[in-house]
Write a protein that holds these residues in place. Structure first.
Motif, PDB file in Angstrom:
ATOM      1  N   ARG A  91       4.640 -15.854  65.229  1.00 18.86           N
ATOM      2  CA  ARG A  91       3.360 -15.288  65.664  1.00 18.86           C
ATOM      3  C   ARG A  91       2.745 -16.115  66.796  1.00 18.86           C
ATOM      4  N   ASN A  92       3.294 -17.316  67.003  1.00 11.36           N
ATOM      5  CA  ASN A  92       2.779 -18.209  68.055  1.00 11.36           C
ATOM      6  C   ASN A  92       1.291 -18.506  67.883  1.00 11.36           C
ATOM      7  N   GLU A  93       0.945 -18.663  66.625  1.00 14.14           N
ATOM      8  CA  GLU A  93      -0.430 -19.018  66.248  1.00 14.14           C
ATOM      9  C   GLU A  93      -0.225 -19.839  64.979  1.00 14.14           C
ATOM     10  N   THR A  94      -0.820 -21.028  64.917  1.00 17.13           N
ATOM     11  CA  THR A  94      -0.539 -21.871  63.753  1.00 17.13           C
ATOM     12  C   THR A  94      -1.764 -22.022  62.858  1.00 17.13           C
ATOM     13  N   PHE A  95      -1.482 -22.152  61.563  1.00 18.22           N
ATOM     14  CA  PHE A  95      -2.512 -22.385  60.555  1.00 18.22           C
ATOM     15  C   PHE A  95      -2.355 -23.824  60.056  1.00 18.22           C
TER      16      PHE A  95
ATOM     17  N   ARG B   5      -7.273  -0.073  62.554  1.00 19.83           N
ATOM     18  CA  ARG B   5      -6.307  -1.020  63.105  1.00 19.83           C
ATOM     19  C   ARG B   5      -5.302  -0.308  64.012  1.00 19.83           C
ATOM     20  N   ALA B   6      -4.931  -0.989  65.070  1.00 19.50           N
ATOM     21  CA  ALA B   6      -3.962  -0.415  66.006  1.00 19.50           C
ATOM     22  C   ALA B   6      -2.646  -0.130  65.282  1.00 19.50           C
ATOM     23  N   SER B   7      -1.897   0.830  65.806  1.00 19.15           N
ATOM     24  CA  SER B   7      -0.662   1.251  65.138  1.00 19.15           C
ATOM     25  C   SER B   7       0.470   0.249  65.318  1.00 19.15           C
ATOM     26  N   ASN B   8       0.271  -0.725  66.220  1.00 18.89           N
ATOM     27  CA  ASN B   8       1.343  -1.727  66.412  1.00 18.89           C
ATOM     28  C   ASN B   8       1.043  -3.059  65.732  1.00 18.89           C
ATOM     29  N   LYS B   9       0.044  -3.083  64.838  1.00 19.04           N
ATOM     30  CA  LYS B   9      -0.248  -4.332  64.115  1.00 19.04           C
ATOM     31  C   LYS B   9       0.914  -4.655  63.175  1.00 19.04           C
ATOM     32  N   GLN B  10       1.190  -5.954  63.021  1.00 20.88           N
ATOM     33  CA  GLN B  10       2.240  -6.412  62.097  1.00 20.88           C
ATOM     34  C   GLN B  10       1.904  -6.039  60.652  1.00 20.88           C
TER      35      GLN B  10
END
Lengths: 283, 283
Positions: A85-89, A137-142
């Motif tokens: 996701r290139n986003e870290t928690f 929510r957009a249709s391309n959301k994970q």
């Protein structure tokens, strides 16, 4: 469908199907047993026992993050983690503690690491009648494409706090100005633990309320929301009861709003299971 | 003292020191083991095993209540129940269900039966600054004499619902008119389970908020409250942190008020333990 079933759906975690993941003395995740097996070949990084798994690698947060990322590479290749996701928690022993390491958001459910997010109820009020601004929510959301959502919601990435995440997401997702979002009220935290096809979601949702002016209309700036609609809360509750239109965890945020604002009331036989069920004890 | 310690104090229940009390398929109480031993001689009414106790007597609610009352008589004589309160609570499988029997309030902690109450935060607001009307409990109260309390609080007696109890107690305890209490907002339910010298308190508190006018001053009519004071919420929180001035469970009601109104906020490292700790899972 009873409202409590929406809560049960988000608490499908079964302890018999998972094991704790430890880092030193801290339990940092819940590994589903098949995910634990998939980690066994990375025995230089994770020690997998029958009753628990343990992070073996040591060092500072940068070093551990780097080592764990190499394991995540193999999980992505094996399609056990769908994508980076290139986003870290942050992975920390306890909310507010310095992180032990940082984990890509895509791998969070694989390891069953606790994740934190913010959810904003954008509402209007006319006496006892509430309306909520609801996003689609957009249709391309994970996760949960096309489902209905709160006006603003987002995960808390590493280094961000709750308030900063709220301000950032409110601006990006709904075009809420800094001046307007500053009027939002923090109103509590909801918790659930859910098994998904990827692993375990161990989630904390910090909820906020924001009464918006009549001349305010949310507008999405990041492509994550396809559109917004202002819906009477009574209609929203009816849709929660009778359809799967809302994202699984957004059902909980809206039920909590109805509880806190006295729209659901104690003498309703469903009340207590809803009001109490929105909060899962930590362990 | 961390706020979470106030919550821990109310959750001192230790499962190893108690056993479930069953009525048919329903778990209706938690018996401390010494209390279970004291019931053993009433084997016509209660069957006491090593892992649980069971109500043996059958019949309608009146018949069972009568039989259990005869046992309570002996417990009062033995000073295991301090006194008859002459006020009964419903004992039911689940909130809102018809009662299996009715139990004198004085015996509720002995059997560890779940008890329900209402608590009203009577507040005034000036922008972000809240003040609470705080009562001081009379010195002759059975529980927590002289401690500080919410503006209104009371147990839900058999046959009363939450709203009816709130209206009755608001009028008796604080002189709140029916018209004013009708403006109160139901705002949630808090749960805790505590061992006391009498047994187990397994409590549900339905919380309400009521913004009162500037010209309103509560006045007690039933002798249960010695007086009222309007205190800034910041001062109340400071006293909760640094003193034992408040009744044990009133600390929780006020912490919840501070959480719901954004006075405590998510980026405070204490926040999550408070916001989540106020709700104990049912079992």
């Amino acid at each position: 469908m009873p409202f409590a079933d929406r809560i049960r759906h988000c608490n499908s975690y079964d302890p018999a199907r998972a094991m704790p993941l430890w880092a030193g003395e801290h339990r940092i995740g819940w590994l589903r047993r098949d995910n634990a097996e998939a980690l066994a070949r990375h025995h230089h990084v994770f020690e997998i026992g029958h009753h628990g798994a343990r992070l073996r690698t040591t060092g500072d947060a940068d070093a551990i993050s780097h080592t764990v990322d190499r394991v995540v590479d193999t999980l992505v290749t094996a399609r056990l983690v769908p994508k980076w996701r290139n986003e870290t928690f942050d992975v920390a022993p306890h909310w507010g503690d310095p992180p032990i390491f940082r984990l890509d958001r895509g791998a969070v459910p694989f390891f069953g690491v606790r994740a934190y997010g913010v959810h904003l109820n954008g509402y209007r009020r006319d006496g006892d009648r509430y309306s909520l601004w609801i996003g689609k929510r957009a249709s391309n959301k994970q996760v949960s494409p096309g489902k209905l959502d709160n006006m603003v919601a987002g995960g808390i990435g590493n280094g961000y706090g709750a308030a900063a995440t709220l301000a950032k997401e409110a601006e990006e997702e709904a075009g809420v100005t800094a001046a307007l979002v500053a009027r939002a009220t923090a109103a509590g935290a909801l918790t659930y633990r859910m098994e998904t096809k990827l692993g375990i979601r161990d989630d904390v949702m910090f909820v906020y309320d924001l009464e918006v002016p009549e001349d305010f209309t949310p507008s999405n700036g990041d492509g994550e929301i396809a559109g917004f609609e202002l819906m009477p809360l009574a209609d929203v509750l009816e849709r929660i009861r009778t359809s799967n239109a809302f994202k699984f965890n957004v059902n909980l945020v809206i039920l909590d709003f109805a509880v806190r604002h006295g729209v659901l009331r104690p003498d309703d036989p469903e009340y207590l299971d809803v009001a109490n069920g929105l909060h899962r004890a930590f362990d």
